[in-house]
Design a protein around this motif. Sequence first.
Motif, PDB file in Angstrom:
ATOM      1  N   THR A 366       0.857  -1.172   0.000  1.00 41.60           N
ATOM      2  CA  THR A 366       0.000   0.000   0.000  1.00 41.60           C
ATOM      3  C   THR A 366       0.894   1.223   0.000  1.00 41.60           C
ATOM      4  OG1 THR A 366      -1.949   1.042   1.002  1.00 41.60           O
ATOM      5  CG2 THR A 366      -0.207   0.310   2.508  1.00 41.60           C
ATOM      6  N   VAL A 367       0.330   2.372  -0.331  1.00 41.48           N
ATOM      7  CA  VAL A 367       1.121   3.594  -0.424  1.00 41.48           C
ATOM      8  C   VAL A 367       0.571   4.643   0.527  1.00 41.48           C
ATOM      9  CG1 VAL A 367       1.978   5.417  -1.934  1.00 41.48           C
ATOM     10  CG2 VAL A 367       1.634   3.113  -2.841  1.00 41.48           C
ATOM     11  N   LYS A 368       1.431   5.160   1.378  1.00 40.73           N
ATOM     12  CA  LYS A 368       1.104   6.313   2.233  1.00 40.73           C
ATOM     13  C   LYS A 368       1.491   7.560   1.448  1.00 40.73           C
ATOM     14  CE  LYS A 368       2.357   8.401   6.709  1.00 40.73           C
ATOM     15  NZ  LYS A 368       3.170   9.544   6.249  1.00 40.73           N
ATOM     16  N   ARG A 369       0.485   8.274   0.994  1.00 39.33           N
ATOM     17  CA  ARG A 369       0.745   9.432   0.135  1.00 39.33           C
ATOM     18  C   ARG A 369       1.402  10.545   0.944  1.00 39.33           C
ATOM     19  NH1 ARG A 369      -1.749  11.272  -4.774  1.00 39.33           N
ATOM     20  NH2 ARG A 369      -3.349   9.650  -4.589  1.00 39.33           N
ATOM     21  N   THR A 370       2.455  11.115   0.412  1.00 39.09           N
ATOM     22  CA  THR A 370       3.161  12.212   1.071  1.00 39.09           C
ATOM     23  C   THR A 370       3.112  13.456   0.201  1.00 39.09           C
ATOM     24  OG1 THR A 370       5.259  11.516   0.092  1.00 39.09           O
ATOM     25  CG2 THR A 370       4.734  10.647   2.277  1.00 39.09           C
ATOM     26  N   SER A 371       3.376  14.600   0.804  1.00 42.71           N
ATOM     27  CA  SER A 371       3.364  15.867   0.078  1.00 42.71           C
ATOM     28  C   SER A 371       4.659  16.017  -0.709  1.00 42.71           C
ATOM     29  CB  SER A 371       3.230  17.037   1.052  1.00 42.71           C
ATOM     30  OG  SER A 371       2.078  16.921   1.845  1.00 42.71           O
ATOM     31  N   ARG A 372       4.556  16.630  -1.874  1.00 40.90           N
ATOM     32  CA  ARG A 372       5.768  16.920  -2.635  1.00 40.90           C
ATOM     33  C   ARG A 372       6.561  18.045  -1.976  1.00 40.90           C
ATOM     34  NH1 ARG A 372       5.832  14.347  -7.484  1.00 40.90           N
ATOM     35  NH2 ARG A 372       3.843  13.535  -8.249  1.00 40.90           N
ATOM     36  N   ILE A 373       5.835  18.969  -1.371  1.00 40.46           N
ATOM     37  CA  ILE A 373       6.467  20.089  -0.672  1.00 40.46           C
ATOM     38  C   ILE A 373       5.782  20.223   0.685  1.00 40.46           C
ATOM     39  CG2 ILE A 373       6.954  22.560  -0.691  1.00 40.46           C
ATOM     40  CD1 ILE A 373       6.786  22.493  -3.719  1.00 40.46           C
ATOM     41  N   GLY A 374       6.568  20.410   1.734  1.00 35.15           N
ATOM     42  CA  GLY A 374       5.981  20.623   3.052  1.00 35.15           C
ATOM     43  C   GLY A 374       6.131  19.421   3.952  1.00 35.15           C
ATOM     44  N   MET A 375       5.582  19.561   5.150  1.00 31.70           N
ATOM     45  CA  MET A 375       5.700  18.542   6.181  1.00 31.70           C
ATOM     46  C   MET A 375       4.473  17.638   6.170  1.00 31.70           C
ATOM     47  SD  MET A 375       8.611  19.228   7.582  1.00 31.70           S
ATOM     48  CE  MET A 375       8.554  18.359   9.138  1.00 31.70           C
ATOM     49  N   ASP A 376       4.691  16.359   6.480  1.00 31.77           N
ATOM     50  CA  ASP A 376       3.597  15.396   6.551  1.00 31.77           C
ATOM     51  C   ASP A 376       3.375  14.972   7.997  1.00 31.77           C
ATOM     52  OD1 ASP A 376       2.929  14.834   3.681  1.00 31.77           O
ATOM     53  OD2 ASP A 376       5.069  14.349   3.645  1.00 31.77           O
ATOM     54  N   ASP A 377       2.113  14.623   8.310  1.00 32.49           N
ATOM     55  CA  ASP A 377       1.805  14.088   9.638  1.00 32.49           C
ATOM     56  C   ASP A 377       2.245  12.634   9.706  1.00 32.49           C
ATOM     57  OD1 ASP A 377       0.642  16.446  10.518  1.00 32.49           O
ATOM     58  OD2 ASP A 377      -1.338  15.895   9.733  1.00 32.49           O
TER      59      ASP A 377
END
Length: 485
Positions: A366-377
């Motif tokens: 599965t994939v945990k989607r992350t931001s291209r720019i910025g911080m992720d929770d």
Amino acid sequence: MKDAEMQRLEAGMEIDGFRLEQRLHKGGMAFLWAVSRVAPVPGEAPLLMKIPILGDNDDPTAIVGFEVEQMIMPKLAGIHVPHFIASGDFTGHPYIVMERIAGESLRARFDHAPLAVDEVVAIGARVASALHDLHRQHVIHLDIKPSNIMFRASGEAILIDYGLSRHDKLPDLLAEEFRLPMGTGPYISPEQVLHIRNDPRSDLFALGVLLYHLLTGERPHGHPNSVRGLRRRLYRDPVPPRAINPRVPPWLQEIILRCLEVDPSARHDTAAQLAFELQNPDQVKLTSRAAKQARDGLLTVARRWFHAVGMESAPMQSAEQQLARAPIIAVAIDITHGSEELAESLRVAARRILQTAPGARLACVTVKRTSRIGMDDHVDRQGRNIHVKHLVSLKHWARPLGIPPEKITFHVLEAPDPAGAIVDYARLNDVDHIVIGSRGASALRRYLGSVSSQVVAEADCTVTVVKGAGAREEAAPPPQAGTGR
């Protein structure tokens, strides 16, 4: 028990029949607790519980490494490893309970380096014997360092911490999910820098680093903290030990420099051979290594550098050897927006494919989607680690399939582009067949394109698209030669 609660552990708490007695250590990835059984077992040795640090831990290698250790430790036996007692899964309480070894690790002796030659030789022989026993059990440690070596009261070396190890009969989760060198900077072998994890002689390199440090008070390749720094050991030889400490006998320098050879085939063939030479110095055949008093000249280093550059595109034989044993079927599951209907259809499709290939291994992705720019929770509103939450969901999905543990793996990828992450995972790990769900047509999906259609378009292997109960499966063959991919 939620992640936040796991970090507020207190003496007296009970976990699965074990009582926490005293916190012994908090490392970067885990807590170590002295524990006892709620229902004591007569004559049982003292126990240690290892509990991973979750919560806001944003390092997925810590979670995967803990799973690796959970897989490997129950397979180990003998006097050179901590005796495994029990473990808890991420679906409940993640922990490992093992025999608690009294005393300090070898790390304490490094504060007094350089040590006497006789003491260093005795340490090296005992560690080499422990490595030979481990290798006979199909395990390469891959993180041999002072803090991972302890000794029994009877003198035998004990190797601990198997979070970065590789078992030849089990999936290598770390190699499949990560592409950076794994290990502790000073002790990583040249082949590990090149992502090769299937050679037991990597542990002999690490032991050579350890012996060098104990005899000289210095590390042969320093303490690099970048891949570029790690790569220097592919072409730059260390200062010979005798140039730093003249008390090192030639035969011992011969052994250490042989351990530190860039090419594994130039090292000892086995840890048993290394242990034998350390205990029988008169049997050591001396070469030019024994007489070295300085590093190699710039011309030799330049030749090695050009050879190391050529290694950039060398095929990773370790991955090919591992994956050639059986086809790999990857099932891509959308945990975040899943439906039981589609999940069941994916299970049916996976079961059908596995029935046609009994030797196959299933990789649940599965994939945990992350931001291209910025911080992720890294935690949800309930304080649960999101990576672990996805991992637990994958295991719940797979449980009805009843697949033996050695035939199934679970992978939470982190990327801004789910389709690209799945395609990259399949390509890097020689996946033979991807099974992925599709939620059907919509105007938005037709305009933007769905994850499944992107995977079909870009994957280099067969792709089966599943559309839910009663819907048809669409199998896309791998691209043919000349398609431009």
